[in-house]
Design a protein around this motif. Structure first.
Motif, short mmCIF file in Angstrom:
data_model
loop_
_atom_site.label_atom_id
_atom_site.label_comp_id
_atom_site.label_asym_id
_atom_site.label_seq_id
_atom_site.Cartn_x
_atom_site.Cartn_y
_atom_site.Cartn_z
N TRP A 59 0.83 -1.20 0.00
CA TRP A 59 0.00 0.00 0.00
C TRP A 59 0.86 1.25 0.00
O TRP A 59 0.54 2.24 -0.65
N PHE A 60 1.97 1.22 0.72
CA PHE A 60 2.88 2.37 0.75
C PHE A 60 3.48 2.57 -0.63
O PHE A 60 3.47 3.67 -1.19
N SER A 61 3.96 1.49 -1.22
CA SER A 61 4.57 1.56 -2.54
C SER A 61 3.58 1.99 -3.61
O SER A 61 3.92 2.74 -4.53
N SER A 62 2.33 1.55 -3.48
CA SER A 62 1.34 1.92 -4.49
C SER A 62 1.07 3.42 -4.49
O SER A 62 0.62 3.97 -5.49
N GLY A 63 1.37 4.09 -3.39
CA GLY A 63 1.24 5.54 -3.35
C GLY A 63 2.22 6.23 -4.29
O GLY A 63 2.01 7.37 -4.70
N LEU A 64 3.28 5.54 -4.65
CA LEU A 64 4.29 6.08 -5.58
C LEU A 64 3.91 5.87 -7.03
O LEU A 64 4.53 6.44 -7.94
N TRP A 65 2.91 5.02 -7.28
CA TRP A 65 2.57 4.58 -8.63
C TRP A 65 2.41 5.71 -9.65
O TRP A 65 2.96 5.61 -10.75
N GLY A 95 -12.77 2.83 -7.22
CA GLY A 95 -13.85 2.50 -6.30
C GLY A 95 -13.69 3.26 -5.00
O GLY A 95 -12.58 3.56 -4.56
N TYR A 96 -14.80 3.56 -4.36
CA TYR A 96 -14.76 4.34 -3.12
C TYR A 96 -14.16 3.56 -1.96
O TYR A 96 -13.77 4.14 -0.95
N ASP A 97 -14.05 2.25 -2.09
CA ASP A 97 -13.58 1.43 -0.98
C ASP A 97 -12.08 1.57 -0.72
O ASP A 97 -11.60 1.16 0.34
N ILE A 98 -11.33 2.15 -1.66
CA ILE A 98 -9.88 2.27 -1.44
C ILE A 98 -9.42 3.72 -1.36
O ILE A 98 -8.24 4.01 -1.54
N LEU A 99 -10.32 4.64 -1.08
CA LEU A 99 -9.93 6.05 -0.97
C LEU A 99 -8.80 6.23 0.03
O LEU A 99 -7.80 6.87 -0.25
N PHE A 100 -8.97 5.67 1.22
CA PHE A 100 -7.94 5.84 2.25
C PHE A 100 -6.71 5.00 1.95
O PHE A 100 -5.59 5.45 2.10
N PHE A 101 -6.92 3.76 1.52
CA PHE A 101 -5.80 2.85 1.36
C PHE A 101 -4.87 3.21 0.22
O PHE A 101 -3.68 2.96 0.27
N TRP A 102 -5.41 3.75 -0.87
CA TRP A 102 -4.57 4.00 -2.03
C TRP A 102 -4.60 5.46 -2.46
O TRP A 102 -3.58 6.11 -2.60
N VAL A 103 -5.78 6.01 -2.68
CA VAL A 103 -5.90 7.35 -3.24
C VAL A 103 -5.27 8.40 -2.33
O VAL A 103 -4.49 9.24 -2.79
N ALA A 104 -5.57 8.36 -1.05
CA ALA A 104 -4.99 9.33 -0.13
C ALA A 104 -3.46 9.23 -0.11
O ALA A 104 -2.77 10.24 -0.08
N ARG A 105 -2.95 8.02 -0.16
CA ARG A 105 -1.49 7.84 -0.18
C ARG A 105 -0.88 8.40 -1.47
O ARG A 105 0.19 8.98 -1.45
#
Length: 170
Positions: A59-65, A95-105
């Protein structure tokens, strides 16, 4: 969790000073910067540097995507590079389910490491749900094969159902 013992991903940007031990380390974007910092700290120019072998958490790394996929950090400031041409983007559809996990990062990492938000628009779509209302998941084993659905009901029926039946709140 910042790190896991995964075999792929973005390596943690830490270099250990010397052949053994982990007490003396340097955080840097690349080995050249790590070496420069080591010399500034009084180490010889030919000091041995070993990069940490662990990689960033998924999840941390995906924030760099949004920027890592177009050449960051190697192409920072390089005119006409993919990073220069394609970052930042305009719209993220998710999808709205990953706003915090991916989009915010992605937004936080983009602002911190590039001084730019990776996108200005976030378009949220709904989720495809199983008959019992839970999210469809290969892990849960509650998915349908779209090819079987098309064979039985037709592609237009499947498309219509996806467009009208998966809006947020459905």
């Amino acid at each position: 969790c910042v790190s896991r013992q995964l075999w792929w991903g973005h390596r943690i940007p830490v270099w250990y000073v010397g052949e053994t031990g982990e007490a003396d380390y340097i955080v840097a974007r690349n080995e050249e910067e790590a070496r420069q910092k080591a010399v500034e700290q009084g180490h010889p120019e030919d000091v041995i540097l070993r990069q940490e072998e662990d990689v960033l958490d998924t999840w941390f790394s995906s924030g760099l995507w949004p920027f890592a996929t177009v050449g960051w950090p190697d192409n920072e400031g390089v005119e006409f590079s993919d990073l220069d041409r394609f970052y930042p983007g305009t719209c993220l559809e998710t999808g709205y389910d990953i706003l915090f996990f991916w989009v915010a990062r992605m937004v936080m990492m983009g602002l911190e490491l590039t001084d730019k938000s990776p996108f200005s628009v976030i378009y949220l779509h709904g989720l495809v749900r199983a008959a019992d209302g839970t999210k469809m998941s290969k892990t849960k084993g509650n998915v349908l094969d779209p090819l079987e659905t098309v064979a039985e009901y037709g592609a237009d029926s499947l498309r219509y159902s996806l467009v009208t039946g998966v809006t947020p709140g459905q």
